[in-house]
Scaffold this active site. Structure first.
Site, PDB file in Angstrom:
ATOM      1  N   GLY A  61      21.487 -14.243  39.099  1.00  9.53           N
ATOM      2  CA  GLY A  61      20.906 -15.402  38.422  1.00  9.53           C
ATOM      3  C   GLY A  61      19.567 -15.153  37.784  1.00  9.53           C
ATOM      4  N   GLY A  62      19.475 -14.115  36.938  1.00 12.35           N
ATOM      5  CA  GLY A  62      18.209 -13.816  36.286  1.00 12.35           C
ATOM      6  C   GLY A  62      17.293 -13.052  37.214  1.00 12.35           C
ATOM      7  N   MET A 186      27.103 -14.990  38.810  1.00  8.62           N
ATOM      8  CA  MET A 186      27.841 -16.249  38.772  1.00  8.62           C
ATOM      9  C   MET A 186      28.927 -16.209  37.702  1.00  8.62           C
ATOM     10  SD  MET A 186      26.584 -18.406  41.107  1.00  8.62           S
ATOM     11  CE  MET A 186      26.876 -16.944  42.098  1.00  8.62           C
ATOM     12  N   ARG A 210      27.309  -4.686  33.144  1.00  4.08           N
ATOM     13  CA  ARG A 210      27.913  -5.816  33.856  1.00  4.08           C
ATOM     14  C   ARG A 210      29.423  -5.849  33.636  1.00  4.08           C
ATOM     15  NH1 ARG A 210      23.737 -10.968  33.397  1.00  4.08           N
ATOM     16  NH2 ARG A 210      22.255 -10.190  34.954  1.00  4.08           N
ATOM     17  N   ALA A 275      21.213 -18.919  30.937  1.00  3.87           N
ATOM     18  CA  ALA A 275      20.400 -19.686  29.994  1.00  3.87           C
ATOM     19  C   ALA A 275      19.310 -20.492  30.683  1.00  3.87           C
ATOM     20  CB  ALA A 275      21.296 -20.614  29.178  1.00  3.87           C
ATOM     21  N   TYR A 282      18.486 -14.613  29.010  1.00  3.60           N
ATOM     22  CA  TYR A 282      19.295 -14.855  27.804  1.00  3.60           C
ATOM     23  C   TYR A 282      18.767 -13.986  26.666  1.00  3.60           C
ATOM     24  CZ  TYR A 282      22.216 -17.341  24.450  1.00  3.60           C
ATOM     25  OH  TYR A 282      23.171 -17.660  23.512  1.00  3.60           O
ATOM     26  N   CYS A 419      36.407 -21.114  50.754  1.00  5.86           N
ATOM     27  CA  CYS A 419      37.448 -22.086  50.417  1.00  5.86           C
ATOM     28  C   CYS A 419      36.828 -23.477  50.453  1.00  5.86           C
ATOM     29  CB  CYS A 419      38.667 -21.981  51.325  1.00  5.86           C
ATOM     30  SG  CYS A 419      38.439 -22.478  53.017  1.00  5.86           S
TER      31      CYS A 419
END
Length: 565
Positions: A61-62, A186, A210, A275, A282, A419
């Site tokens: 996440g960045g 993610m 990636r 973003a 980004y 789950c």
């Protein structure tokens, strides 16, 4: 705010070569399993199989980190190995700041990450603190030590695609395809989730490394050489009714507008680039990644401006797809907000995924329940999979998910499973897992946690709490109450974060993890925590006036004084 401009930066290290990997088996490094568990899960977050950039402590996440710097990491490890079962370690934005005497049913670790007084809750102020070594961005499960790789979001993404297919395509995605971007921690779940839902997907990613990682871990099936090749593959596979995921290296801000110009018609459009963080997550169109990273240090304001302008073009293309009648939705990265800030006034014309597809699940306390085997033995996960099927025998959808997960999902780091289950089911499963540890059926304890993206643990007006029925989107009392209740109930560690998913100033959220070590004391804590935690989600949605949540609260016997009065 202080007017003292003295540079408070201390000697600290953000980069260190080497491999961090959690211990396996039953030999303890810490004093008990109650402290061994957070130690292993911290280390697991930084396993090269799990983390996006472990040498920089970045999990996903960045710049979502597991610890503020390597000196703090070392002290956290040292503190956990010494911690007694009547003590609690306090972690402030990735830094261990205190150990206090509490009691055996209190959490062993309490974590607060990235929290800022609202007026100062901006990326600009956070980045100043971060540069001085005074803060750390914890994302959601990075700084709370319960990230399990891309599997952690696969089922949520799968559930979203399935529900979108039900709403728009009569429940059948065969021969359909999803257009999206972002293959980080993610976003990397998207191609596999689409495949499991029966659809093809075209997944745009600007970093070749990636794509390589997602192909290696079997989240992506193949890579196209260019857009023409990608579209030819999509046409072939959709015609054959095959669900194949295709990666394309490039910038979504270039490729989506080009697809609009060509009149290309996907069957579904979304996005999961980073973003939320224009400075770090980004890539502006026309830039190389190395240029982006260098200028993020030397010209941060210009970088943010360029990134947001590219996001605006990206969102304008998404709006064009929507206007052409194609189901289009935000997948929680705040790209609409970023585009709106630079002039795309109608950026919010397409919805977020929660109000569009997921909220009815949240109303029943259903969300991303996850567990990890501290033994490191995949058989422990397969045995718990079977136990879930045994205890929830009539849920064919859940059984199908577990079967697909076993077949298609590669474990990253410690074996784990996710789950989506809800109030009533979580406590039942947790108690059963604890009994499996007690009996020796499982070779070592397991930890049970969840994403902060859950029904009662987050306030995020552009994501989880977007378009709440009563207008309470921005009320953040709820995640605070969730964290307090999980602490009072005896979770093994509890976290309270700001800015996860959508960036600084746009969310507050909490997490919990509990250990199943096979003891009677653990069973008592599990019964409290795994009931109360999802119950806060039912409470929050009942309070907002959702009939599904009100009915669930009545069925489960929740004591909600203002409901049904």
């Amino acid at each position: 705010m202080t007017e003292n401009n003295q540079d408070l930066k201390q000697n600290w290290t953000r980069h260190r070569e080497g491999v961090v990997r959690a211990a396996r088996g039953t030999q303890l490094t810490a004093k008990t399993w109650m402290t061994e568990a957070p130690l292993r899960m911290l280390m697991n977050n930084l396993d090269p199989e799990v983390a996006e950039n472990p040498n920089e402590l970045v999990v996903y996440g960045g710049i979502g980190r597991a610890a503020r710097n390597w000196e703090c990491y070392d002290k956290i490890v040292e503190s956990l190995t010494r911690l007694n079962d009547d003590e609690t370690l306090l972690v402030q934005s990735g830094k261990p700041v205190g150990v206090f005497k509490t009691h055996s049913n209190a959490p062993r670790v309490l974590i607060a990450n990235s929290n800022l007084v609202p007026h100062w809750a901006s990326w600009e102020h956070f980045n100043e603190l971060d540069a001085k070594g005074l803060a750390m961005y914890g994302q959601m499960t990075a700084g709370s030590w319960i990230y399990i790789g891309s599997q952690g979001i696969v089922q949520g993404t799968y559930e979203t695609f399935v529900e979108a297919g039900r709403q728009h395509y009569d429940g059948n995605l065969k021969g359909r395809w999803v257009l999206t971007a972002g293959l980080g921690g993610m976003g990397g779940a998207q191609p596999l989730a689409a495949t499991l839902a029966g659809a093809c997907s075209l997944n745009i990613e600007c970093q070749q490394s990636r794509i390589d990682f997602r192909i290696k871990t079997r989240y992506v099936d193949e890579q196209a050489a260019d857009l023409d090749d990608a579209l030819a593959r999509i046409a072939k596979y959709t015609a054959e009714g095959k669900a194949i995921s295709i990666a394309l290296c490039g910038n979504a801000a270039d490729i989506l507008p080009e697809m609009v110009r060509r009149g290309v018609r996907p069957d579904m459009v979304t996005d999961q680039t980073s973003a939320h963080d224009p400075l770090n997550g980004y890539l502006p169109k026309g830039w190389t990644w190395d240029e982006y990273r260098a200028r993020s240090v030397s010209e941060p304001a210009e970088v943010v401006k360029a990134a947001k302008q590219s996001m605006a073009e990206h969102v304008e293309a998404m709006l064009a797809f929507q206007q052409a009648g194609i189901p289009t939705f935000d997948y929680g990265n705040n790209i609409r907000q970023m585009a709106k800030e630079v002039g795309v006034s109608n950026a919010f014309d397409f919805p977020g995924f929660v109000p569009a597809y997921i909220r009815p699940l949240f109303c029943r306390g259903i969300g991303p329940f996850r567990w990890a085997a501290l033994s490191g033995d995949p058989q422990d996960i397969y045995k718990t999979d079977a136990k879930v099927k045994e205890l929830i025998p009539d849920d064919d959808h859940l059984h199908n998910w577990l079967d697909m997960a076993r077949e298609r999902i590669s474990f990253q780091g410690l074996p784990a499973r996710i789950c989506w289950v809800g109030l009533g089911q979580r406590a039942k499963l947790g108690l059963a897992f604890n009994e499996m540890v007690r009996s020796g059926e499982l070779s070592a304890p397991v930890v049970i946690g969840r994403d902060h993206l859950d029904s009662g643990s987050v306030a995020s007006p552009n994501r989880e709490t977007e378009s709440m029925r009563d207008g309470s989107d921005a009320v953040s009392d709820w995640p605070l109450l969730n964290a307090l209740l999980n602490t009072a109930s005896g979770a093994t560690w509890v976290s309270l974060h700001h800015g996860g998913g959508v960036g600084m100033g746009f969310s507050q959220h909490s997490g919990m993890v509990i250990v199943c070590d096979g003891t009677d004391e653990a069973a008592e804590r599990i019964a409290r925590v795994l009931h109360n935690d999802p119950a806060t989600g039912v409470m929050r949605h009942a309070d907002a006036g959702y009939d599904i949540a009100i009915d669930c609260a009545k069925e489960q016997g929740l004591n909600l004084p203002m409901i049904g009065r």
